[in-house]
Design an enzyme around this catalytic site. Sequence first.
Site, short mmCIF file in Angstrom:
data_model
loop_
_atom_site.label_atom_id
_atom_site.label_comp_id
_atom_site.label_asym_id
_atom_site.label_seq_id
_atom_site.Cartn_x
_atom_site.Cartn_y
_atom_site.Cartn_z
N LYS A 34 0.96 -1.29 0.10
CA LYS A 34 0.15 0.34 0.29
C LYS A 34 1.34 1.50 0.04
O LYS A 34 1.63 1.52 0.43
CB LYS A 34 -0.94 -0.20 1.06
CG LYS A 34 -0.23 0.07 2.64
CD LYS A 34 -1.42 -0.37 3.52
CE LYS A 34 -0.35 0.01 4.88
NZ LYS A 34 -1.55 -0.55 6.41
N TYR A 257 14.26 31.38 5.54
CA TYR A 257 12.45 31.86 6.36
C TYR A 257 12.31 31.29 7.46
O TYR A 257 12.97 31.25 8.16
CB TYR A 257 11.29 30.96 5.59
CG TYR A 257 10.79 31.25 4.27
CD1 TYR A 257 10.97 32.33 3.66
CD2 TYR A 257 11.11 29.70 3.12
CE1 TYR A 257 10.84 32.18 1.94
CE2 TYR A 257 10.54 29.76 1.70
CZ TYR A 257 10.89 31.08 1.16
OH TYR A 257 9.83 31.18 -0.02
N MET A 305 10.13 24.37 0.31
CA MET A 305 9.33 23.47 -0.83
C MET A 305 10.38 23.08 -1.58
O MET A 305 9.89 21.70 -1.89
CB MET A 305 9.44 24.38 -1.03
CG MET A 305 7.73 23.58 -2.54
SD MET A 305 6.87 24.13 -3.53
CE MET A 305 5.73 25.68 -2.14
#
Length: 361
Positions: A34, A257, A305
């Site tokens: 899975k 950041y 990101m």
Amino acid sequence: MAIATIEVDRSAILHNVDYFRQLAPNSELIAIVKANAYAHGKVGVAQLLADKVDGFGLARLSEAIELRDAKIKTPLVLLEGFFPHDDLNLLINHDIQTAIHCDEQIVRLNAIPKKNQLTVWFQLDTGMHRLGFRLEDAKANFTKLVNCQVVRKPINIISHFSSADELDSPQTATQLQRLDDFLASIDDKTLIGKCSIAAAGGAIAWPLSRKSTIRPGIALYGVSPFTNPMPELKAAMTFKSELTAIRPHKQGESVGYGQIWTSPRDTRLGVVAMGYGDGYPRAIPENTPVLINGRRVPIVGRVSMDMIVVDLGPDCQDQLGDDVIFWGKGLPVEEIANHTGISAYELLTRLTSRAQIHYVN
Ligand SMILES: *Cc1c(COP(=O)(O)O)cnc(C)c1O
């Protein structure tokens, strides 16, 4: 060539299958694939193991159909059963086995034209209390399933542990006893087919849970279901990327950041093409190690990101393009899990399709 790469060592997976074969020589083995085989690529893993295991376990009908479309003929089992909007014809046409855990599912089975046959796993709630028939009405529901014409006999039995990784919990023994009591309560034993309760943790730590079928998942990929790495297993995945910039950095300057980290010294920072867009969690705290040229180097600042930044040190010899390993050989994912408080299961299955899978060996 992708930048963020999930390198999967096929020979490690085969080694781990052998480990379970030796551990439970009298049990069949359903390999759990899975969540894209815990991010190892379900088609690639299924092709590798197609004739080496007795079945594959999946959580979604669409996952099972993808394997059939890839010409995988091995038995496939839907561990959570089919869902309210799933088309049962797909299960029948693709010969997909399913757990049956509630009355509504039996109603749907009874509505299928009688010429069809489905292999099912009667799901017994022995204490997980997530899915499955409750003990007090399990026998009556088993009889209902026996009376379903489309259900192939004998009927397999499946249950699931809540606490198999807690070695001093009494819960696992209690669940095993409930399973055995249920089996004993069925008068006609010829109605009972296979029986399975152990995932990886159960199969490894609780010998009595090695019933006719075991269902390891994470450990097939070489990752321990417990806290620390297991020497008996070989980690299949090396998750890596590369250094895309090396920059001088002055004492007292921050990076990234929110300026959450400030350098205590003049140093050289490495920028690595890896971020939460690849599935490397933003919650990873600074100081989490990555492996560069054989040494552990700390992450500094916040994961963004597409990039992370590492402190290479003032005297580093690293070059642009050098490999950066986030976990795998030399840096167990269990260590990253312990360091970050994010379980190894989640670290693996969060990886996104931007990270490309590459098979070796
Ligand atoms: C995910 C799952 C497994 C495999 O669990 P691991 O801890 O990865 O071995 C087995 N059975 C069921 C029902 C599952 O949902």
